[in-house]
Design a protein around this motif. Structure first.
Motif, PDB file in Angstrom:
ATOM      1  N   LEU A 154       0.819  -1.212   0.000  1.00  0.00           N
ATOM      2  CA  LEU A 154       0.000   0.000   0.000  1.00  0.00           C
ATOM      3  C   LEU A 154       0.853   1.262   0.000  1.00  0.00           C
ATOM      4  O   LEU A 154       0.477   2.261  -0.633  1.00  0.00           O
ATOM      5  CB  LEU A 154      -0.957  -0.012   1.191  1.00  0.00           C
ATOM      6  N   MET A 155       1.992   1.231   0.684  1.00  0.00           N
ATOM      7  CA  MET A 155       2.892   2.396   0.668  1.00  0.00           C
ATOM      8  C   MET A 155       3.368   2.691  -0.746  1.00  0.00           C
ATOM      9  O   MET A 155       3.411   3.854  -1.161  1.00  0.00           O
ATOM     10  CB  MET A 155       4.104   2.178   1.587  1.00  0.00           C
ATOM     11  N   GLU A 156       3.731   1.655  -1.487  1.00  0.00           N
ATOM     12  CA  GLU A 156       4.188   1.860  -2.866  1.00  0.00           C
ATOM     13  C   GLU A 156       3.060   2.444  -3.727  1.00  0.00           C
ATOM     14  O   GLU A 156       3.289   3.373  -4.499  1.00  0.00           O
ATOM     15  CB  GLU A 156       4.709   0.548  -3.466  1.00  0.00           C
ATOM     16  N   GLU A 157       1.865   1.907  -3.580  1.00  0.00           N
ATOM     17  CA  GLU A 157       0.728   2.445  -4.333  1.00  0.00           C
ATOM     18  C   GLU A 157       0.410   3.870  -3.900  1.00  0.00           C
ATOM     19  O   GLU A 157       0.079   4.721  -4.721  1.00  0.00           O
ATOM     20  CB  GLU A 157      -0.506   1.557  -4.137  1.00  0.00           C
ATOM     21  N   ALA A 158       0.503   4.122  -2.586  1.00  0.00           N
ATOM     22  CA  ALA A 158       0.186   5.455  -2.052  1.00  0.00           C
ATOM     23  C   ALA A 158       1.158   6.503  -2.578  1.00  0.00           C
ATOM     24  O   ALA A 158       0.751   7.634  -2.868  1.00  0.00           O
ATOM     25  CB  ALA A 158       0.201   5.432  -0.525  1.00  0.00           C
ATOM     26  N   LYS A 159       2.421   6.139  -2.715  1.00  0.00           N
ATOM     27  CA  LYS A 159       3.398   7.098  -3.238  1.00  0.00           C
ATOM     28  C   LYS A 159       2.991   7.572  -4.626  1.00  0.00           C
ATOM     29  O   LYS A 159       3.052   8.766  -4.926  1.00  0.00           O
ATOM     30  CB  LYS A 159       4.794   6.470  -3.272  1.00  0.00           C
ATOM     31  N   LYS A 160       2.544   6.646  -5.469  1.00  0.00           N
ATOM     32  CA  LYS A 160       2.091   7.014  -6.821  1.00  0.00           C
ATOM     33  C   LYS A 160       0.814   7.845  -6.748  1.00  0.00           C
ATOM     34  O   LYS A 160       0.697   8.879  -7.398  1.00  0.00           O
ATOM     35  CB  LYS A 160       1.845   5.752  -7.649  1.00  0.00           C
ATOM     36  N   GLU A 161      -0.137   7.369  -5.963  1.00  0.00           N
ATOM     37  CA  GLU A 161      -1.433   8.044  -5.843  1.00  0.00           C
ATOM     38  C   GLU A 161      -1.270   9.465  -5.297  1.00  0.00           C
ATOM     39  O   GLU A 161      -1.869  10.410  -5.791  1.00  0.00           O
ATOM     40  CB  GLU A 161      -2.344   7.223  -4.930  1.00  0.00           C
ATOM     41  N   MET A 162      -0.457   9.617  -4.264  1.00  0.00           N
ATOM     42  CA  MET A 162      -0.304  10.923  -3.630  1.00  0.00           C
ATOM     43  C   MET A 162       0.559  11.858  -4.474  1.00  0.00           C
ATOM     44  O   MET A 162       0.380  13.063  -4.424  1.00  0.00           O
ATOM     45  CB  MET A 162       0.260  10.785  -2.218  1.00  0.00           C
ATOM     46  N   ALA A 163       1.465  11.311  -5.274  1.00  0.00           N
ATOM     47  CA  ALA A 163       2.235  12.157  -6.194  1.00  0.00           C
ATOM     48  C   ALA A 163       1.282  12.782  -7.216  1.00  0.00           C
ATOM     49  O   ALA A 163       1.388  13.971  -7.526  1.00  0.00           O
ATOM     50  CB  ALA A 163       3.320  11.344  -6.893  1.00  0.00           C
ATOM     51  N   GLU A 164       0.336  11.983  -7.708  1.00  0.00           N
ATOM     52  CA  GLU A 164      -0.672  12.505  -8.631  1.00  0.00           C
ATOM     53  C   GLU A 164      -1.549  13.541  -7.934  1.00  0.00           C
ATOM     54  O   GLU A 164      -1.857  14.589  -8.500  1.00  0.00           O
ATOM     55  CB  GLU A 164      -1.539  11.373  -9.168  1.00  0.00           C
ATOM     56  N   ALA A 165      -1.936  13.249  -6.701  1.00  0.00           N
ATOM     57  CA  ALA A 165      -2.782  14.183  -5.942  1.00  0.00           C
ATOM     58  C   ALA A 165      -2.039  15.495  -5.702  1.00  0.00           C
ATOM     59  O   ALA A 165      -2.620  16.571  -5.838  1.00  0.00           O
ATOM     60  CB  ALA A 165      -3.204  13.558  -4.614  1.00  0.00           C
ATOM     61  N   ALA A 166      -0.760  15.412  -5.335  1.00  0.00           N
ATOM     62  CA  ALA A 166       0.030  16.617  -5.089  1.00  0.00           C
ATOM     63  C   ALA A 166       0.167  17.425  -6.380  1.00  0.00           C
ATOM     64  O   ALA A 166       0.107  18.656  -6.366  1.00  0.00           O
ATOM     65  CB  ALA A 166       1.391  16.255  -4.523  1.00  0.00           C
ATOM     66  N   SER A 167       0.333  16.727  -7.499  1.00  0.00           N
ATOM     67  CA  SER A 167       0.427  17.406  -8.794  1.00  0.00           C
ATOM     68  C   SER A 167      -0.896  18.110  -9.119  1.00  0.00           C
ATOM     69  O   SER A 167      -0.907  19.260  -9.554  1.00  0.00           O
ATOM     70  CB  SER A 167       0.772  16.391  -9.878  1.00  0.00           C
TER      71      SER A 167
END
Length: 184
Positions: A144-157
């Motif tokens: 989940l941490m690996e998926e969250a990093k991708k998801e939150m990078a998109e959210a931050a963008s």
């Protein structure tokens, strides 16, 4: 869904919007019954200082000192992954997160995200009391941490784009107001 995200400490400023988005994402992605995706969650996420965390740790677990995360599950116990709405509170200590970040070569916000995921996994019925269940929980936490990093990078963008557009609109309004007042 009722989701409360509060920082009750002053030493580590947090992006509440991003933490709230991560909380919603974790609740959704950990729901084992994807056909249902319940909306009846009631989750409190509280970032607290080391003194408050030590008090909570002692009063609830009789452990001395602050810890990284404490989870309070107000639902009936169940086997992981436990389906249905979540009802619980997570208490996370960014000061402890910063200590572990140095040890693990991460950042304290990454550790806070990990603790949020860890807490929600507990609310989903995962356990880390013995070696076998701890290994399964850690494997899911890392995934989940690996998926969250991708998801939150998109959210931050996405957030950066929205903030930039907001600033552009503010500047345009200021320029329009300035030119109007210059004419009068």
């Amino acid at each position: 869904m009722s989701l409360t995200v509060r920082s009750r400490q002053k030493t580590h400023p947090v992006d509440a919007w991003l933490l709230r988005r991560l909380s919603k994402w974790v609740l959704e992605i950990t729901e084992p019954d994807t056909a249902k995706r319940p909306s009846g969650h009631e989750l409190g996420v509280f970032l607290v200082g080391p003194e408050e965390m030590a008090r909570i740790n002692f009063s609830s677990l009789q452990h001395e000192g602050p810890t990284d995360v404490i989870t309070f599950d107000y639902c009936e116990q169940g086997d992981a992954p436990k389906p249905g709405p979540i009802l619980g509170d997570l208490f996370i200590c960014p000061t402890v997160a910063e200590e572990f970040a140095g040890e693990f070569g991460t950042t304290w916000p990454e550790e806070v995200a990990r603790y949020l995921i860890h807490g929600v996994l507990h609310l989903r019925g995962y356990d880390d009391r013995d070696a076998a269940t701890r290994k399964a929980m850690k494997r899911e936490e890392n995934r989940l941490m690996e998926e969250a990093k991708k998801e939150m990078a998109e959210a931050a963008s996405d957030l950066a784009v929205v903030r930039k557009k907001h600033i552009e609109l503010q500047n345009a309004a200021i320029r329009a107001g300035a030119s109007v007042s210059a004419l009068s």
